[in-house]
Design an enzyme around this catalytic site. Structure first.
Site, short mmCIF file in Angstrom:
data_model
loop_
_atom_site.label_atom_id
_atom_site.label_comp_id
_atom_site.label_asym_id
_atom_site.label_seq_id
_atom_site.Cartn_x
_atom_site.Cartn_y
_atom_site.Cartn_z
NE ARG A 157 -22.60 13.59 21.78
CZ ARG A 157 -22.73 12.51 22.51
NH1 ARG A 157 -21.92 12.31 23.51
NH2 ARG A 157 -23.64 11.62 22.20
NE ARG A 178 -21.28 10.09 18.88
CZ ARG A 178 -21.87 9.53 19.93
NH1 ARG A 178 -21.21 9.32 21.03
NH2 ARG A 178 -23.11 9.15 19.86
CG ASP A 196 -19.38 9.58 23.49
OD1 ASP A 196 -20.14 10.09 24.33
OD2 ASP A 196 -19.27 8.35 23.33
CG ASP A 200 -19.18 6.83 26.83
OD1 ASP A 200 -20.08 7.67 26.96
OD2 ASP A 200 -19.05 6.11 25.82
N1 LIG Z 1 -21.01 5.39 32.19
C1 LIG Z 1 -21.60 6.40 31.53
N2 LIG Z 1 -20.85 7.36 30.94
C2 LIG Z 1 -21.44 8.36 30.26
N3 LIG Z 1 -22.78 8.51 30.11
C3 LIG Z 1 -23.56 7.59 30.68
C4 LIG Z 1 -23.01 6.49 31.41
N4 LIG Z 1 -24.04 5.72 31.88
C5 LIG Z 1 -25.15 6.30 31.48
N5 LIG Z 1 -24.90 7.42 30.76
C6 LIG Z 1 -25.95 8.25 30.20
O1 LIG Z 1 -26.05 7.97 28.82
C7 LIG Z 1 -26.69 9.09 28.23
C8 LIG Z 1 -26.41 9.08 26.74
O2 LIG Z 1 -25.03 9.27 26.55
P1 LIG Z 1 -24.43 9.42 25.12
O3 LIG Z 1 -25.33 10.28 24.27
O4 LIG Z 1 -23.01 9.86 25.29
O5 LIG Z 1 -24.51 7.91 24.59
P2 LIG Z 1 -23.69 7.36 23.40
O6 LIG Z 1 -22.25 7.71 23.62
O7 LIG Z 1 -24.31 7.79 22.09
O8 LIG Z 1 -23.86 5.79 23.51
P3 LIG Z 1 -23.06 4.78 24.42
O9 LIG Z 1 -23.53 5.00 25.83
O10 LIG Z 1 -23.43 3.45 23.85
O11 LIG Z 1 -21.58 5.06 24.28
C9 LIG Z 1 -26.15 10.29 28.96
O12 LIG Z 1 -27.11 11.28 29.06
C10 LIG Z 1 -25.73 9.74 30.32
O13 LIG Z 1 -26.55 10.24 31.35
N1 LIG Z 2 -15.58 3.20 16.47
C1 LIG Z 2 -16.47 3.78 17.27
N2 LIG Z 2 -17.77 3.52 17.12
C2 LIG Z 2 -18.67 4.10 17.95
C3 LIG Z 2 -18.24 4.99 18.96
C4 LIG Z 2 -16.87 5.26 19.09
O1 LIG Z 2 -16.44 6.04 19.97
N3 LIG Z 2 -16.02 4.63 18.24
N4 LIG Z 2 -19.16 5.53 19.81
C5 LIG Z 2 -20.42 5.20 19.73
C6 LIG Z 2 -21.37 5.72 20.74
O2 LIG Z 2 -20.78 5.98 21.90
C7 LIG Z 2 -20.96 4.35 18.68
N5 LIG Z 2 -19.97 3.81 17.82
#
Ligand SMILES: Nc1ncnc2c1ncn2[C@@H]1O[C@H](COP(=O)(O)OP(=O)(O)OP(=O)(O)O)[C@@H](O)[C@H]1O
Ligand SMILES: Nc1nc2c(c(=O)[nH]1)N=C(CO)CN2
Length: 159
Positions: free
Chosen positions: A83, A92, A95, A97
């Protein structure tokens, strides 16, 4: 053992292979048991729209890892699956979360649990509802949360 829900997404290359590889790496940890997997869902990109559609899914795991250790392991998987962080909410290979971790709650920027945007995202809530239909999120039934999201964005279950 703690129960946690993880949201997985991919929109570069062989998206299904990336999701499957991520689950294989989760399963390879002696500290994690993958209990349930949702279906795969093709989903419209949210946030940053100039990118390909995603393949999303949610998994339920049981783990002896603490929340921060679980996050580190998820980030290790992201690195292993190449990634790159270029655009916020952008394309990406994978991802991962942390959506929920037992009743744990944290507001530190590096780990916010429950995930702060999960209830606004049909691409998260619909697969989560599939594998955990009786879940309460901040005292609200997940079925109600899903109802509120109906018609907002396109989420297509793969068969
Ligand atoms: N619940 C969580 N799960 C994963 N990462 C998290 C969480 N809360 C905070 N973070 C932080 O968010 C930062 C950015 O994560 P990432 O780049 O995956 O965001 P994103 O997937 O682009 O956006 P989003 O968080 O909106 O899905 C990570 O470095 C991590 O430390
Ligand atoms: N449909 C979809 N959209 C996104 C997604 C994702 O996993 N699915 N993840 C994002 C950042 O975490 C931003 N936008």
């Amino acid at each position: 053992m703690a129960k946690a829900y993880l949201g997985l997404g991919s929109n570069i290359g062989d998206t299904k292979e990336h999701l499957d590889n991520a689950i294989d790496i989760l399963r390879s940890s002696k500290d994690i048991v993958v209990l349930k997997k949702s279906s795969y869902y093709k989903t419209e990109p949210i946030g940053y729209e100039n990118q390909d559609w995603f393949l999303n899914m949610v998994v339920e795991v049981e783990t002896t890892l603490e929340p921060k250790e679980l996050l580190q392991y998820c980030q290790l998987i992201e690195t292993q699956l190449k990634r790159k962080r270029i655009v916020r909410w952008g394309p990406r290979t994978i991802d991962i979360d942390i959506l929920l971790y037992e009743n744990y709650s944290s507001n530190q920027e590096s780990l916010i649990v429950p995930h702060p945007r999960m209830t606004e995202r049909a691409f998260v809530m619909i697969p989560l509802y599939e594998i955990a239909p009786d879940l309460l999120i901040k005292d609200v039934a997940i079925s109600e949360v899903v109802k509120q999201l109906e018609g907002l964005e396109t989420v297509i279950k793969e068969i």
